[in-house]
Design an enzyme around this catalytic site. Structure first.
Site, PDB file in Angstrom:
ATOM      1  N   GLU A  10       1.223  25.709   2.333  1.00 38.54           N
ATOM      2  CA  GLU A  10       1.545  26.760   1.349  1.00 38.54           C
ATOM      3  C   GLU A  10       0.339  27.372   0.633  1.00 38.54           C
ATOM      4  OE1 GLU A  10       4.537  25.075  -1.224  1.00 38.54           O
ATOM      5  OE2 GLU A  10       5.945  24.805   0.417  1.00 38.54           O
TER       6      GLU A  10
ATOM      7  N   GLU B 275      10.664  22.051   8.492  1.00 37.60           N
ATOM      8  CA  GLU B 275      11.441  21.575   7.328  1.00 37.60           C
ATOM      9  C   GLU B 275      12.815  22.232   7.340  1.00 37.60           C
ATOM     10  OE1 GLU B 275       9.270  21.843   3.638  1.00 37.60           O
ATOM     11  OE2 GLU B 275       7.373  21.340   4.599  1.00 37.60           O
TER      12      GLU B 275
HETATM   13  C1  XIL Z   1      10.111  18.475  -1.455  1.00 36.11           C
HETATM   14  C2  XIL Z   1      10.793  17.114  -1.345  1.00 36.11           C
HETATM   15  O1  XIL Z   1      11.824  17.208  -0.409  1.00 36.11           O
HETATM   16  C3  XIL Z   1      11.309  16.694  -2.694  1.00 36.11           C
HETATM   17  O2  XIL Z   1      11.805  15.361  -2.640  1.00 36.11           O
HETATM   18  C4  XIL Z   1      10.198  16.786  -3.751  1.00 36.11           C
HETATM   19  O3  XIL Z   1      10.741  16.508  -5.018  1.00 36.11           O
HETATM   20  C5  XIL Z   1       9.565  18.169  -3.749  1.00 36.11           C
HETATM   21  O4  XIL Z   1       9.123  18.479  -2.452  1.00 36.11           O
HETATM   22  N1  XIL Z   1       8.110  22.483   0.972  1.00 36.11           N
HETATM   23  C6  XIL Z   1       7.415  21.362   1.349  1.00 36.11           C
HETATM   24  C7  XIL Z   1       7.953  20.022   1.064  1.00 36.11           C
HETATM   25  O5  XIL Z   1       6.377  21.486   2.041  1.00 36.11           O
HETATM   26  O6  XIL Z   1       6.950  19.070   0.839  1.00 36.11           O
HETATM   27  C8  XIL Z   1       8.913  20.051  -0.116  1.00 36.11           C
HETATM   28  O7  XIL Z   1       9.492  18.762  -0.216  1.00 36.11           O
HETATM   29  C9  XIL Z   1       9.953  21.137   0.076  1.00 36.11           C
HETATM   30  C10 XIL Z   1       9.305  22.489   0.184  1.00 36.11           C
END
Ligand code: XIL
Length: 383
Positions: A160, A265
């Protein structure tokens, strides 16, 4: 019946009970292939694991993950605030466990993530002087990437780094190190982890402006003679609004740069939300109107979710020569981060397994694309 026979009988009965218990949650026992089996010649199928799941403390997940998935990503435990909680202290306990988990179950492990502006420990956010920040940046990448070189398969080196318009995100990394920090992170990772694949990962990078920014970043890394193996499109999408056209364009454009393309994701949320993407700092106050399916998902939404997943996997199959992995952000609905973000305490249904770890209609659609010739025909072609 003597004692020995009684013992044998009890053992058989408990074995049958255990098998029929798993039958409820895992389709493999019905003779259908599981996700990883169905897609074994196409791309890996992964899941993000919580700390409890890495430690195999959730019996249902402990059984289901190795049956269904051949790739895992730690959902949180390799993020800086956990793995590097203080300036001079690392905590490798759970990260070592996921590396062992991968080895034990023959599952690929993707490290997530070396450099991310979020879930950074306070000491790192508060470093004032540039040289100290550089020391943190170098030590963090070098220490972690070298420890897991040869022990895990890949890294989301940078997560990101871009804004929605494709410019660099105004993060502490940009502020302290300048635009070159992404290239520099890959240079350090390549040196420390020569046997590990290195990826750039972000959300909304299927969208044209952010995609153009990503392409610029990738070209910059390549022009510096530094290795970048792939790009991870996070894939946090919304039911009925999956951007199929942009996804297809992205697969083609990223792979034209020599990138392995991954969906890292994946989840398709069903609850109301008025913005796109996955900026974890965006929060919305809770309100019952934003949580309409507390007592279950209506069939109409369940069917749309199944259709979206079916069409998405059709598109992935069309480009299977360019896609190496599709990872879901969680194993089952109950565990999804979307129950807590951007609104706390909601009941969301974004994944292929329900709260009881049972496969949902979307799961069967995804499997049917591989087992039923012509099964996907019912889905309207969105691309
Ligand atoms: C999220 C997790 O799923 C949560 O448990 C945590 O509280 C916050 O982060 N993009 C990403 C992930 O790259 O690392 C994030 O994961 C969701 C959005």
């Amino acid at each position: 019946m003597n004692k020995r026979n009684l013992f044998l009988l009890l053992a058989v009965v408990s074995l049958i009970a255990a098998c029929s218990g798993s039958k409820k949650t895992v389709s493999s026992s019905s003779g259908e292939p599981t996700l990883k089996e169905a897609y074994k010649n196409d791309f890996m199928i992964g899941a993000a694991l919580s700390a409890e799941q890495i430690e195999e403390k959730e019996p249902n997940a402990a059984a289901l993950v190795p049956q269904q998935f051949n790739a895992v990503t730690p959902e949180n435990i390799m993020k800086a605030e956990i793995i590097h909680p203080e300036w001079d202290r690392y905590n490798f306990d759970l990260a070592d466990k996921i590396a062992e988990y991968g080895k034990k179950h023959n599952i690929k492990v993707n490290g997530h993530t070396l450099i991310w502006h979020s879930q950074l420990p306070a000491y790192a956010r508060n470093i004032k002087d540039v040289d100290s920040f550089k020391t943190f940046f170098n030590d963090h990448i070098t220490t972690i990437a070298s420890r897991y070189n040869g022990k895990i398969d890949s890294w989301d080196v940078v997560n990101e780094a871009l804004e929605e318009d494709g410019t660099m995100r105004k993060s502490v990394f940009l502020n302290k190190l300048g635009e070159n920090f992404v290239t520099e992170a890959f240079r350090l990772a390549e040196k420390a982890a020569p046997n590990t694949e290195l990826y750039y990962n972000d959300y909304n990078i299927e969208q044209p402006k952010k995609r153009a920014g990503t392409i610029t970043l990738i070209k910059k890394i390549q022009a510096a003679g530094i290795r970048i193996d792939g790009v991870g499109i996070q894939g946090h999408w919304h039911v009925g609004r999956v951007p199929f056209k942009e996804i297809e364009e992205s697969i083609l454009e990223y792979s034209a740069l020599g990138m392995k393309v991954m969906f890292t994701e994946l989840d398709i949320e069903v609850l109301p939300r008025n913005f796109q993407g996955a900026d974890v700092s965006q929060r919305v106050a809770s309100n019952p109107e934003l949580d309409p399916y507390v007592n279950g998902l209506p069939d109409s939404v369940q069917n749309q979710l199944a259709l979206d997943y079916e069409n998405l996997f059709k598109l992935f199959l069309k480009h299977k020569d360019k896609i190496t992995r599709v990872t879901f952000w969680g194993v089952n609905d109950g565990q999804s981060w979307l129950n807590g973000w951007p609104v706390r305490g909601r009941t969301n249904y974004p994944l292929l397994f329900d709260r009881q770890y049972k496969p949902k209609p979307a799961y069967y659609k995804v499997i049917a694309l591989k087992t039923n010739t012509g099964a996907g025909e019912s889905a309207k072609k969105p691309f």
